[in-house]
Design an enzyme around this catalytic site. Structure first.
Site, PDB file in Angstrom:
ATOM      1  N   LYS B  61       0.849  -1.173   0.113  1.00 24.65           N
ATOM      2  CA  LYS B  61       0.061  -0.049  -0.065  1.00 24.65           C
ATOM      3  C   LYS B  61       0.789   1.169   0.034  1.00 24.65           C
ATOM      4  O   LYS B  61       1.759   1.413   0.714  1.00 24.65           O
ATOM      5  CB  LYS B  61      -0.983   0.040   1.199  1.00 24.65           C
ATOM      6  CG  LYS B  61      -2.103   0.988   1.357  1.00 24.65           C
ATOM      7  CD  LYS B  61      -2.818   0.749   2.619  1.00 24.65           C
ATOM      8  CE  LYS B  61      -3.868   2.028   2.573  1.00 24.65           C
ATOM      9  NZ  LYS B  61      -4.812   1.784   3.842  1.00 24.65           N
ATOM     10  N   SER B 130      -9.583   1.751   2.438  1.00 24.73           N
ATOM     11  CA  SER B 130      -8.691   2.609   1.724  1.00 24.73           C
ATOM     12  C   SER B 130      -7.519   1.638   0.983  1.00 24.73           C
ATOM     13  O   SER B 130      -6.907   2.261   0.039  1.00 24.73           O
ATOM     14  CB  SER B 130      -7.998   3.327   2.638  1.00 24.73           C
ATOM     15  OG  SER B 130      -7.243   2.640   3.865  1.00 24.73           O
ATOM     16  N   SER B 154     -10.113  -0.674   6.785  1.00 24.35           N
ATOM     17  CA  SER B 154      -9.499  -0.661   5.216  1.00 24.35           C
ATOM     18  C   SER B 154      -8.922  -1.651   4.922  1.00 24.35           C
ATOM     19  O   SER B 154      -8.182  -1.934   4.033  1.00 24.35           O
ATOM     20  CB  SER B 154      -8.821   0.580   5.534  1.00 24.35           C
ATOM     21  OG  SER B 154      -9.412   1.887   5.195  1.00 24.35           O
TER      22      SER B 154
END
Lengths: 414, 414
Positions: B61, B130, B154
């Site tokens: 990420k 996210s 997330s």
């Protein structure tokens, strides 16, 4: 030393401007920096901000990110490194109108290899570590405020060695975002200033918690617990003398001294600091160790070589012991209003090769409780010796109030 | 999807080389990336490392620092930004021999403004957030493993929306050093893969905790608590259907379903997530907000505009409620072997304008307990719907063991 509250009072009274106060700090830096070596980098000029701390020049330990100044971690690995953003605590500081006077020297990655900084009380003595430049910068009167961090004893110890007031607040009272981690369960931001009174004002303003600018405690009837931390070994005579002097002053003012036994859970928590820090430091500095091992300062490199052997099971056990210690701390601190102990084993080491010993600080860092050191006397080598006042988690205001009441009764050391 | 364990089995059997496995991932990326948009940046080539996960391509990420690739936080404020060092979790990953296949798209600063990523099951549906790119990259078969983070929901939410397995381990099991904070009391690193079995193997290897590669639990007699999280509002019918299907499967295998009441302390802790996150996010993004407010993505900017009103007293109260919630969680989880609940309110939103809702995830993130989602069925729009299996803090192995046993009884969704 420069008193933060006094500077603000003079600015409020129109005796000086914020810019004038900063100019005084700049002049003191120009005068002393070449002998003290408190700063790793400094801005071209000190410009005044807007807010309640406008005019206050503040040193920021060089493991704390700044967008406008390098952040070099005390290591050649980060030579010239410029982070993208300011750390959260730097933004909090700037929001008060205070000015970053420079990045203060730190031991490499806030570990044990000495910074170049000298102790203003004796240029051949250690200023302590790891927040060496922050403590020495305040002690030399260059800046009225500085930010440091503590994982073992890196705020309280250099403050005591340099004869300044220093506070390691409750864990995470000041946010660690943008600060290079060493051991995230332990790493705590703190402040140094000329007095506990200044610390309270600064911490209250920076955090937006007015209760931290506490009124001095009523000493009559105040219950002060004394712990000698037997689990950490004996102090030098100077530290014991400072503790006794402090207790005499407190007793003379009507406070009640209570000798405290250390419960087993606290002694175990003290020892748990070693695997806890070792395991986390191995992960926190994994990139540096894997990619730049030869450039890591030698004491830290040797430490990391050893710390790699801590297993997940040992780490988990250390965390369980820490939690039991924090539970036990509630009862321990609940017996009294505040607790007092040694801030360091004695005077600053008579060498620049060692930053001294954090053994009287580690437990309290692990417990996450507030610790505030004030100087009490001079030791046999003429260097300052302090004590630390502590209380339970979140009782930072109580620690500040007690230290404020007591520091006015101590003969100033300079 | 690519199975991590299967790839390693084939490498061990000599059927393919680590380089060959990476070439397969590279080919899948070349094939699918233009439609999925999982990656914010990628290395020029995927080179095999040395170690137990050699040959495994892993997405990271883009709020997680990497020295060799940009780390852009899903924000123009960090466009082209290159950190000095790798985050601790990236070093742990590399130490296993796995290869960083690229930085995966995140919502801006891991908040709510959608990433460009598409849901592989429906290019017009949200992949969630996210950790959008991490979930979609695994779901599209481009990579067998990805790293995400969860502050609300997330990791679990995008995993469920994309039909992959995802684990948010116990708080701080994976170290957050070098990961951009949003709310440090909540932020937790997690993994996505094709199955709970793969997750266990990957997490065990990365953390050096072999017990996490747990043997599938014996379902006969397993006590599974069900919580519908009434405090979080009602789910969509699809989520309720998935929970019921899961319970039928478990019961059919001899497990015992226990309906759990939510103690008041957990309901209060659920609501405490709001001020806790708000106060910390304000500090974590203070520099971005003060210096680049107009460049902050609009949903996050509006969120931060509002979050500034949380006071220190409200924050402290939220922390106290959180602690009471964690205490209550020990008894809550102690009633059963594992707990199951909705992973998300339903299927992925039928839009790229919203990342969906984390209301069934927030409490468990705040409590710091392990959560693992597996897909159970398809909903009315043909998109995957999952459940999440949970247990008490530190019982990650138990969650993995239960999910492994149950996932083999669920009809594969693709």
């Amino acid at each position: 030393m420069q008193s933060l509250r006094d500077i603000l009072r003079r600015i409020a009274a129109g005796e000086i401007t914020a810019a004038g106060a900063l100019a005084l700090s700049a002049a003191r830096i120009a005068e002393s920096e070449s002998s003290i070596l408190a700063f790793a980098s400094r801005p071209a000029e000190l410009a005044a901000g807007t807010g309640p701390l406008a005019g206050i020049a503040c040193g920021v330990k060089d493991i704390i990110d700044t967008a406008d100044l390098p952040t070099q971690m005390g290591s050649v690995i980060y030579e010239g490194w410029r982070p993208r953003s300011d750390a959260a605590v730097v933004m909090m500081l700037k929001a008060t109108g205070a000015t970053v006077a420079g990045k203060t020297h730190t031991t490499a990655f806030a570990a044990s290899d000495p910074a170049p900084t000298r102790n203003p009380h004796d240029l051949g003595a250690s200023p302590g570590g790891s927040s060496a430049g922050s403590a020495a910068g305040v002690a030399a009167g260059m800046i009225p405020l500085a930010i440091g961090t503590q994982t073992g004893g890196s705020v309280i110890r250099p403050s005591a060695y340099c004869g300044v007031a220093g506070i390691k607040p409750s864990y995470a009272l000041l946010p660690m975002v943008g600060v290079k981690p060493f051991s995230w369960s332990l790493d705590t931001l703190g402040l140094m200033a000329a007095s506990a009174d200044d610390l309270g004002l600064a911490l209250a303003t920076i955090t937006g918690r007015p209760e931290l600018d506490a009124t001095a405690a009523e000493l009559k009837g105040l219950r002060i617990g004394v712990t000698r931390q037997d689990f950490a070994g004996a102090p030098e005579p100077a530290a014991e003398a400072a503790l006794q002097r402090f207790c005499e002053i407190a007793t003379g003012a009507g406070a009640q001294i209570v000798e405290l036994e250390s419960p087993q859970a606290l002694s175990e928590a003290f020892h748990a600091h070693v695997p806890l820090q070792g395991y986390e430091a191995t992960q926190a500095l994994a990139w540096e160790y894997a990619e730049h091992r030869e450039q890591i300062a030698p004491k830290l490199r040797a430490y990391l070589d050893g710390a790699r052997s801590v297993t997940p099971a040992q780490y988990d056990e250390a965390r369980r012991i820490s939690r039991r210690g924090r539970d036990a701390a509630r009862a321990f601190f609940g017996q009294v209003d505040v607790v007092v102990s040694y801030a360091a084993p004695g005077e600053a080491p008579d060498t620049l090769a060692s930053t001294g010993d954090a053994r009287f600080n580690r437990l309290w860092t692990l417990l996450g409780v507030p610790c505030l050191t004030i100087p009490v006397m001079r030791g046999p080598r003429g260097l300052p010796v302090g004590i630390q006042v502590m209380s339970g988690f979140g009782a930072d205001d109580r620690v500040i109030a007690a230290a404020k009441a007591l520091e006015t009764r101590v003969e100033p050391i300079r």
